[in-house]
Design a protein around this motif. Structure first.
Motif, short mmCIF file in Angstrom:
data_model
loop_
_atom_site.label_atom_id
_atom_site.label_comp_id
_atom_site.label_asym_id
_atom_site.label_seq_id
_atom_site.Cartn_x
_atom_site.Cartn_y
_atom_site.Cartn_z
N GLY A 18 -52.65 -35.45 -27.52
CA GLY A 18 -53.50 -36.81 -27.09
C GLY A 18 -54.84 -36.53 -26.34
O GLY A 18 -55.80 -37.40 -26.55
N ILE A 19 -55.01 -35.48 -25.88
CA ILE A 19 -56.27 -35.01 -25.33
C ILE A 19 -57.20 -34.63 -26.40
O ILE A 19 -58.48 -34.85 -26.68
CB ILE A 19 -56.24 -34.03 -24.24
CG1 ILE A 19 -55.47 -34.43 -22.83
CG2 ILE A 19 -57.36 -33.33 -23.66
CD1 ILE A 19 -54.84 -33.44 -22.08
N MET A 20 -56.70 -33.77 -27.26
CA MET A 20 -57.59 -32.97 -28.01
C MET A 20 -58.00 -33.78 -29.10
O MET A 20 -59.27 -33.75 -29.77
CB MET A 20 -56.87 -31.66 -28.75
CG MET A 20 -56.28 -30.64 -27.88
SD MET A 20 -57.60 -30.18 -26.57
CE MET A 20 -58.56 -29.36 -27.73
N TYR A 36 -62.21 -33.23 -30.58
CA TYR A 36 -62.63 -32.87 -31.94
C TYR A 36 -62.85 -33.97 -32.83
O TYR A 36 -61.51 -34.59 -32.95
CB TYR A 36 -61.75 -31.56 -32.33
CG TYR A 36 -61.72 -30.25 -31.52
CD1 TYR A 36 -63.02 -29.60 -31.72
CD2 TYR A 36 -60.96 -29.78 -30.80
CE1 TYR A 36 -63.24 -28.39 -31.10
CE2 TYR A 36 -61.01 -28.62 -30.11
CZ TYR A 36 -62.08 -28.01 -30.33
OH TYR A 36 -62.29 -26.76 -29.66
N LYS A 37 -63.71 -33.99 -33.44
CA LYS A 37 -63.85 -35.10 -34.43
C LYS A 37 -62.77 -35.05 -35.83
O LYS A 37 -62.54 -35.91 -36.31
CB LYS A 37 -65.13 -35.27 -35.06
CG LYS A 37 -66.21 -35.59 -34.03
CD LYS A 37 -67.70 -35.50 -34.52
CE LYS A 37 -68.83 -35.76 -33.37
NZ LYS A 37 -70.17 -35.67 -34.20
N LYS A 38 -62.56 -33.69 -35.93
CA LYS A 38 -61.81 -33.68 -37.01
C LYS A 38 -60.14 -32.94 -36.79
O LYS A 38 -59.52 -32.40 -37.73
CB LYS A 38 -62.50 -32.57 -38.19
CG LYS A 38 -63.75 -33.04 -38.90
CD LYS A 38 -63.99 -32.07 -39.83
CE LYS A 38 -64.58 -30.64 -39.34
NZ LYS A 38 -65.05 -29.77 -40.49
N VAL A 93 -53.42 -25.08 -31.05
CA VAL A 93 -54.54 -26.06 -30.75
C VAL A 93 -56.00 -25.53 -31.39
O VAL A 93 -56.94 -26.33 -31.68
CB VAL A 93 -54.88 -25.90 -29.10
CG1 VAL A 93 -56.06 -26.51 -28.55
CG2 VAL A 93 -53.36 -26.72 -28.63
N ALA A 94 -56.27 -24.23 -31.43
CA ALA A 94 -57.60 -23.54 -31.92
C ALA A 94 -57.52 -24.02 -33.20
O ALA A 94 -58.69 -24.01 -33.88
CB ALA A 94 -57.50 -22.05 -31.61
N MET A 95 -56.33 -24.17 -33.97
CA MET A 95 -56.71 -24.13 -35.67
C MET A 95 -56.55 -25.61 -36.19
O MET A 95 -56.69 -25.94 -37.33
CB MET A 95 -55.48 -23.28 -36.25
CG MET A 95 -55.65 -21.97 -35.87
SD MET A 95 -54.01 -20.92 -36.65
CE MET A 95 -54.66 -21.00 -38.44
N SER A 96 -56.07 -26.65 -35.19
CA SER A 96 -55.68 -27.93 -35.59
C SER A 96 -56.80 -28.89 -35.94
O SER A 96 -56.53 -30.02 -36.43
CB SER A 96 -54.72 -28.74 -34.83
OG SER A 96 -53.67 -28.05 -34.70
N HIS A 97 -58.16 -28.46 -35.68
CA HIS A 97 -59.27 -29.19 -36.37
C HIS A 97 -60.02 -28.34 -37.37
O HIS A 97 -60.91 -28.66 -38.12
CB HIS A 97 -60.44 -29.68 -35.27
CG HIS A 97 -60.96 -28.39 -34.68
ND1 HIS A 97 -60.00 -27.34 -34.04
CD2 HIS A 97 -62.09 -27.78 -34.78
CE1 HIS A 97 -60.92 -26.50 -33.46
NE2 HIS A 97 -62.30 -26.65 -33.82
#
Length: 290
Positions: A98-100, A104-106, A142-146
Motif C-alpha cells: 500500500g505504501i510502495m 513508484y509510478k510503475k 520490493v526492489a523488483m516489483s516496479h
C-alpha cells in the motif's frame, strides 16, 4: 550510451579511509559482483551511486544521467536492497504494498504478489516477526516489483542459509536472462555466489578499484600455481602476475598459456578468493590484471 552505471574519479574521504578516484563502467545486460575485504569501500561506493551520501569529487552517471541532477527520475528505474529493511517493524507485506504503490509510478501489485509467493514470504506476518531470510526476500520483492532496469543490492545474501541464498541467486539470474537492458550490481563477501550468477567481477581493495573483469576471463586466461619454493625460483619474474607464500607453498598467478602451467607444481583455475588473497597479501609482478 554503452553502460548503465559510470563513475569518474569518484572520491569520498572519511577519517582513516578514502574511496579513491574510482573509475567504473558497468555495461547493460550483466550481473556484476562487487567484492573486496571488509572495509574496502563496497557499501560506500553503492551509497554514492544511489546518492545516499555526498561525494567529495568526481561524478556518477546512471542511464547516462547525473545521479544528483536527475536523481528522482533515475530512482524510478532502480530497485535497491540494503541490509536494514527500512520498514517499520509493525508493517507486513500487504501494508508495504500500500505504501510502495504511491512511491513508484510503475509499481505492479500483481507482480509483487507473485514474487512473494515465489519466495514464500508470508504476507500477513509483521516485519518484526520475520526471520532474517524472510526479511531479505521481502526486500528483494520490493526492489523488483516496479520492474526496474537496474538492481543495486548491498550484501543481499549475507548471513542467509544456503537454501535462501540459492532462491535469491536464481531469481537474480532469471531477472537478467534474455534481457539486453537489465542489469544487477550486487556486493557480496560470499565469492562462491559469483560463480553461480555473475558475468563480471569488480574488486575493491582499500578504497581503490583493482580490476573489473568478466568472470570467464579470470577462469580461462589465468592459471594458479601452487608450488614449492624451489619450483617458484625457476619461474621467470616477468611471468609472475602476483605471488604469495602460504606456509611451505607459493601461490602464483600466471597466464594460462605460460610454459610453467604444464610442469611446475599443482595447476588450477584461480578462484576469486585466490585472486583477492594474492592482491591483499601478496606481491604484484610486472603486469597485473588489466
Amino acid at each position: 550510451m554503452d553502460c548503465i552505471i559510470e563513475t569518474r574519479h569518484l572520491t569520498k574521504t572519511y577519517p582513516g579511509f578514502t574511496l579513491d578516484a574510482v573509475n567504473l563502467r558497468v555495461p547493460y545486460g550483466r550481473i556484476v559482483g562487487l567484492v573486496g575485504e571488509n572495509g574496502a569501500g563496497k557499501t560506500t561506493l553503492i551509497s554514492l551511486i544511489l546518492n545516499q551520501i555526498k561525494r567529495d569529487s568526481g561524478c556518477v552517471r546512471v542511464f547516462g544521467k547525473d545521479n544528483i541532477e536527475e536523481e528522482r527520475e533515475i530512482k524510478q528505474e532502480i530497485g535497491f536492497f540494503v541490509e536494514q529493511s527500512g520498514f517499520h517493524d509493525c508493517l507486513n507485506a500487504k501494508d508495504i504494498n500500500g505504501i510502495m504503490k504511491h512511491v513508484y509510478k510503475k509499481w505492479d501489485e500483481a507482480h509483487f504478489e507473485r514474487l512473494l509467493t515465489k519466495l514464500d514470504v508470508e504476507t500477513s506476518k509483521k516485519v518484526k516477526d520475520m526471520s532474517k531470510g524472510m526479511k531479505s526476500k521481502l526486500m528483494l520483492a520490493v526492489a523488483m516489483s516496479h520492474k526496474p532496469a537496474l538492481l543495486i543490492l548491498d550484501e543481499v545474501t549475507s548471513g542467509l542459509d544456503p537454501v535462501v541464498r540459492d532462491d535469491i541467486l536464481k531469481l537474480l539470474k532469471e531477472y537478467v536472462s534474455g534481457k539486453k537492458n537489465t542489469t544487477v550490481f550486487f556486493s557480496t563477501h560470499i565469492t562462491s555466489d559469483l560463480d553461480k550468477v555473475a558475468d563480471d567481477v569488480a574488486f575493491l581493495h582499500e578504497g581503490r578499484l583493482v580490476f573489473y573483469e568478466p568472470i570467464d576471463k579470470l577462469h580461462h586466461e589465468y592459471a594458479l600455481i601452487r608450488c614449492s619454493p624451489d619450483n617458484f625460483n625457476t619461474i621467470d619474474p616477468k611471468d609472475v602476475i602476483m605471488s604469495y607464500q602460504d606456509g611451505d607453498k607459493h601461490l602464483v598467478l600466471t597466464h594460462r598459456n605460460s610454459k610453467y602451467a604444464d610442469d611446475t607444481g599443482e595447476i588450477g583455475i584461480p578462484a576469486i578468493d585466490d585472486i583477492m588473497l594474492l592482491y591483499i597479501r601478496g606481491g604484484n609482478g610486472n603486469e597485473g590484471i588489466d
